[in-house]
Design a protein around this motif. Sequence first.
Motif, PDB file in Angstrom:
ATOM      1  N   SER A  48       0.828  -1.217   0.000  1.00 31.62           N
ATOM      2  CA  SER A  48       0.000   0.000   0.000  1.00 31.62           C
ATOM      3  C   SER A  48       0.859   1.262   0.000  1.00 31.62           C
ATOM      4  CB  SER A  48      -0.918  -0.002   1.227  1.00 31.62           C
ATOM      5  OG  SER A  48      -1.777  -1.127   1.227  1.00 31.62           O
ATOM      6  N   ALA A  49       1.888   1.271   0.851  1.00 23.69           N
ATOM      7  CA  ALA A  49       2.735   2.459   0.960  1.00 23.69           C
ATOM      8  C   ALA A  49       3.499   2.727  -0.326  1.00 23.69           C
ATOM      9  CB  ALA A  49       3.714   2.300   2.122  1.00 23.69           C
ATOM     10  N   PRO A  54       3.514   7.015  -3.717  1.00 29.09           N
ATOM     11  CA  PRO A  54       4.218   7.592  -4.869  1.00 29.09           C
ATOM     12  C   PRO A  54       3.267   8.091  -5.957  1.00 29.09           C
ATOM     13  CG  PRO A  54       5.270   5.554  -4.191  1.00 29.09           C
ATOM     14  CD  PRO A  54       3.978   5.646  -3.430  1.00 29.09           C
ATOM     15  N   MET A  55       2.051   7.523  -6.019  1.00 24.86           N
ATOM     16  CA  MET A  55       1.066   7.949  -7.005  1.00 24.86           C
ATOM     17  C   MET A  55       0.338   9.220  -6.575  1.00 24.86           C
ATOM     18  SD  MET A  55      -0.617   4.247  -7.969  1.00 24.86           S
ATOM     19  CE  MET A  55      -2.003   5.056  -8.775  1.00 24.86           C
ATOM     20  N   GLY A  56       0.597   9.667  -5.344  1.00 24.69           N
ATOM     21  CA  GLY A  56      -0.081  10.847  -4.842  1.00 24.69           C
ATOM     22  C   GLY A  56      -1.412  10.556  -4.181  1.00 24.69           C
ATOM     23  N   GLN A  57      -1.764   9.281  -4.037  1.00 29.71           N
ATOM     24  CA  GLN A  57      -3.015   8.904  -3.393  1.00 29.71           C
ATOM     25  C   GLN A  57      -2.792   8.806  -1.875  1.00 29.71           C
ATOM     26  OE1 GLN A  57      -5.936   8.558  -5.093  1.00 29.71           O
ATOM     27  NE2 GLN A  57      -4.801   9.187  -6.912  1.00 29.71           N
ATOM     28  N   PHE A 113       7.554  12.732  -2.471  1.00 26.70           N
ATOM     29  CA  PHE A 113       8.211  14.041  -2.546  1.00 26.70           C
ATOM     30  C   PHE A 113       9.151  14.131  -3.753  1.00 26.70           C
ATOM     31  CE2 PHE A 113       7.281  14.221   2.138  1.00 26.70           C
ATOM     32  CZ  PHE A 113       6.459  15.339   2.073  1.00 26.70           C
ATOM     33  N   ILE A 114       9.852  13.037  -4.044  1.00 25.54           N
ATOM     34  CA  ILE A 114      10.741  13.030  -5.208  1.00 25.54           C
ATOM     35  C   ILE A 114       9.949  13.239  -6.495  1.00 25.54           C
ATOM     36  CG2 ILE A 114      12.235  11.562  -6.615  1.00 25.54           C
ATOM     37  CD1 ILE A 114      13.327  10.360  -4.034  1.00 25.54           C
ATOM     38  N   SER A 115       8.773  12.601  -6.581  1.00 30.35           N
ATOM     39  CA  SER A 115       7.951  12.743  -7.788  1.00 30.35           C
ATOM     40  C   SER A 115       7.490  14.172  -7.991  1.00 30.35           C
ATOM     41  CB  SER A 115       6.738  11.805  -7.714  1.00 30.35           C
ATOM     42  OG  SER A 115       5.799  12.255  -6.750  1.00 30.35           O
ATOM     43  N   ARG A 116       7.490  14.946  -6.903  1.00 29.06           N
ATOM     44  CA  ARG A 116       7.099  16.349  -6.984  1.00 29.06           C
ATOM     45  C   ARG A 116       8.314  17.276  -6.921  1.00 29.06           C
ATOM     46  NH1 ARG A 116       3.348  13.341  -6.413  1.00 29.06           N
ATOM     47  NH2 ARG A 116       1.127  13.846  -6.626  1.00 29.06           N
TER      48      ARG A 116
END
Length: 207
Positions: A48-49, A54-57, A113-116
Amino acid sequence: MAYDRTAMLKLLRPAMTRILTPLGRALVGRGIGPDAVTAIGTLGTVVSALLFFPMGQLTVGALVITVFVLFDLLDGVVARLGGKGGSTWGAFLDSTLDRVADAAIFAGLILYFISRHDTLMAAVTLACLIAGALVSYAKARAEGLGLTADVGLAERPERLVVALVAACFSGLGVPYILPAGMWLLAAASLFTVGQRVWIVYQQTRER
């Protein structure tokens, strides 16, 4: 002065045990033991984590993870209903897999955070992960030496509550709550490491 980190859990555990008892009885009836429950809870948390965060959900991830975190109580219920009680192996497995689950939660937030492209908050969350591991290690190492280090502001329950609540409300659009939660956890976890190092130092000085 020792910090009573279990006060809230002592109040919630009886109520949660009553809620989880029917499910525990059903699992025992199907031959599912406490070790399997522990493993399922950890696997669910990790997946789940690393999937939702990472998908922002964030809200969905926090709620699903909370369900799996309850397996930390359910394995004890299953052990009691199965007539096996606690075991040394079960305690070791539970403690070890707790570390895996914790690492996955913060790793998922780091990836978020990395994805953003938020390098600063990724670093702060990494500090939360490392400091949290040190909190647990300091206690385990102290107990291995015949000492105690059961003090601190940021034990595992507090870290999980802050991280999951912050992630949940951040996903609902509450501004700044996730960064604030990570900064708070990083500071509190590092402070807890210092508390445990100091209490162990004091005990060794008295010997």
